[in-house]
Design a protein around this motif. Structure first.
Motif, PDB file in Angstrom:
ATOM      1  N   ARG A  86      26.551 -33.130 114.046  1.00 16.10           N
ATOM      2  CA  ARG A  86      27.675 -34.015 113.738  1.00 16.10           C
ATOM      3  C   ARG A  86      27.529 -34.629 112.358  1.00 16.10           C
ATOM      4  NH1 ARG A  86      27.832 -31.287 118.259  1.00 16.10           N
ATOM      5  NH2 ARG A  86      29.902 -31.449 119.157  1.00 16.10           N
ATOM      6  N   VAL A  91      30.308 -35.912 109.448  1.00 14.85           N
ATOM      7  CA  VAL A  91      30.109 -37.074 108.574  1.00 14.85           C
ATOM      8  C   VAL A  91      30.121 -36.678 107.102  1.00 14.85           C
ATOM      9  CG1 VAL A  91      28.554 -38.960 107.975  1.00 14.85           C
ATOM     10  CG2 VAL A  91      28.850 -38.310 110.384  1.00 14.85           C
ATOM     11  N   ILE A 142      33.894 -40.128 114.912  1.00 15.67           N
ATOM     12  CA  ILE A 142      32.501 -40.528 114.726  1.00 15.67           C
ATOM     13  C   ILE A 142      32.118 -41.599 115.747  1.00 15.67           C
ATOM     14  CG2 ILE A 142      30.899 -41.658 113.122  1.00 15.67           C
ATOM     15  CD1 ILE A 142      32.465 -40.269 110.841  1.00 15.67           C
TER      16      ILE A 142
END
Length: 395
Positions: A86, A91, A142
């Motif tokens: 991730r 990100v 997120i």
């Protein structure tokens, strides 16, 4: 270790969802500038009925995560890989595109090029998902990725929580709505994950129990029974009623300045956006059988695969397009100009993301796992499972 069948139909759902995003963004100016024309109702319909992108992507993200991870043992190594992916695929692109759009806006506004002023402003916007209007979705994603391991542990530890996930999610979502309205007054409510807990928890429930409930969801000859047909008809009727009602209240608000209670806006939005992904999943499975022999269905799946990159990139196309407004011309010319916004955002973004993803080795920093997914789609026979280590780009 249990692995579940790969669901390529999810790419079709993503393709339909990104079309909704592009339609909303392409008609936003038209809802302000085309009032009084005979087709204003059409613009309002396209703008409001298409507000399905963010919520559908959130539900799909949750669905894919729980579909893949719920049967797997909980290990530190698995979660370490989860967070590493991730960070790499979500990100990093978020930070880079936030920086690009922030600098672009800074230039447009004519602000002083002073790092001591720019950096604090950028950091604040980055932490709120506000570097550009569409980046709130990645900011929400997120937040939900940070919550996922905790929810996965709780759902595996307490099976009753998993079974009641939809009720729990809707309850938490509406508690946030009500408390925020009365006490908290959080600004930019839509940038916080609590606003989407209903959709997220529904996706989790679908992912956990999909093998048990798919015969009730998927429209197919072998699944036909009186009770299932009744469920399908009820789903579509409720979805259409909620969607048309949601469109209608916005039409009266925009044209006649009629104001309705906030609970009505939230309620219709919640029903419509929770049912829409279910309808799109049904459509995707109906189309999925033609994926290999229909050009249009194949392109729709391809669009779904690159949808994360298209989402991040398309505002650039719209920004440039709007630099060349029509000066004069009849109403029909303006209709064509607005249609050109949608087509330009779709086609140019699609081509740019695809070419960069295929022709470079560094495109992952911009578009996450899109390049890897394109490569995997070119070799569909190599794997029959969804790899739990590969995040969905759109998710």
């Amino acid at each position: 270790m249990e692995r579940r069948t790969k669901l390529t139909q999810i790419d079709i759902v993503r393709g339909l969802a990104i079309l909704g995003v592009l339609m909303v963004h392409s008609t936003s100016f038209a809802t302000l500038e085309m009032k009084g024309t005979s087709l204003y109702g059409v613009y309002n319909f396209l703008n409001i009925f298409s507000k399905i992108g963010t919520t559908t992507f959130i539900l799909l993200s949750s669905f894919v995560l729980f579909y893949n991870y719920y049967p797997q043992p909980l290990t530190a190594a698995r979660f370490k890989k989860f967070y590493r992916n991730r960070l790499t695929y979500i990100v990093v692109p978020y930070i880079l595109f936030s920086a690009f759009y922030f600098i672009l806006r800074w230039y447009q506004n004519g602000f002083e090029w002073n790092i001591s002023l720019m950096w604090p402003s950028f950091f604040e916007k980055l932490l709120r998902g506000q570097a550009y209007t569409h980046l709130y979705f990645v900011f929400i994603s997120i937040q939900l990725y940070l919550l996922f391991p905790v929810l996965l542990f709780l759902f595996k530890r307490f099976r009753w929580l998993a079974a009641g996930a939809v009720i729990i999610g809707v309850g938490l979502q509406w508690a946030f709505f009500l408390y925020n309205r009365e006490y908290w007054h959080v600004q930019n409510r839509g940038s916080w994950s609590l606003s989407y807990f209903g959709q997220y928890f529904l996706g989790a429930w679908l992912g956990i129990y999909f093998d048990r409930i798919k015969s009730w969801l998927i429209i197919a000859k072998e699944n036909v029974s009186k009770s299932r047909v009744l469920v399908w008809v009820t789903l579509w009727a409720t979805w259409l009623a909620a969607g048309i009602s949601y469109v209608t209240i916005f039409y009266y608000q925009r044209v006649h300045q009629t104001r309705f209670h906030n609970a009505l806006y939230d309620g219709l939005w919640d029903i419509y956006t929770m049912l829409t992904p279910l309808v799109l999943i049904q459509v995707a499975f109906l189309l999925g059988g033609r994926m290999n022999n229909s050009f249009l269905v194949g392109r729709l799946r391809h669009l779904g695969i690159v949808s994360f990159g298209v989402y991040l990139f398309h505002p650039i196309v719209l920004l440039v397009y709007r630099k060349f407004p029509l000066n004069g011309g009849g109403t029909m010319a303006h209709h064509m100009w607005y249609a050109g916004q949608f087509l330009s955002a779709l086609i140019i973004s699609w081509i740019v993301v695809t070419l960069i993803s295929r022709l470079t080795s560094w495109s992952w920093v911009l578009f996450g796992s899109v390049p890897a997914q394109l490569k995997a789609a070119d070799q569909p026979t190599l794997s029959n499972e969804i790899s739990p280590s590969k995040p969905s780009a759109s998710a």
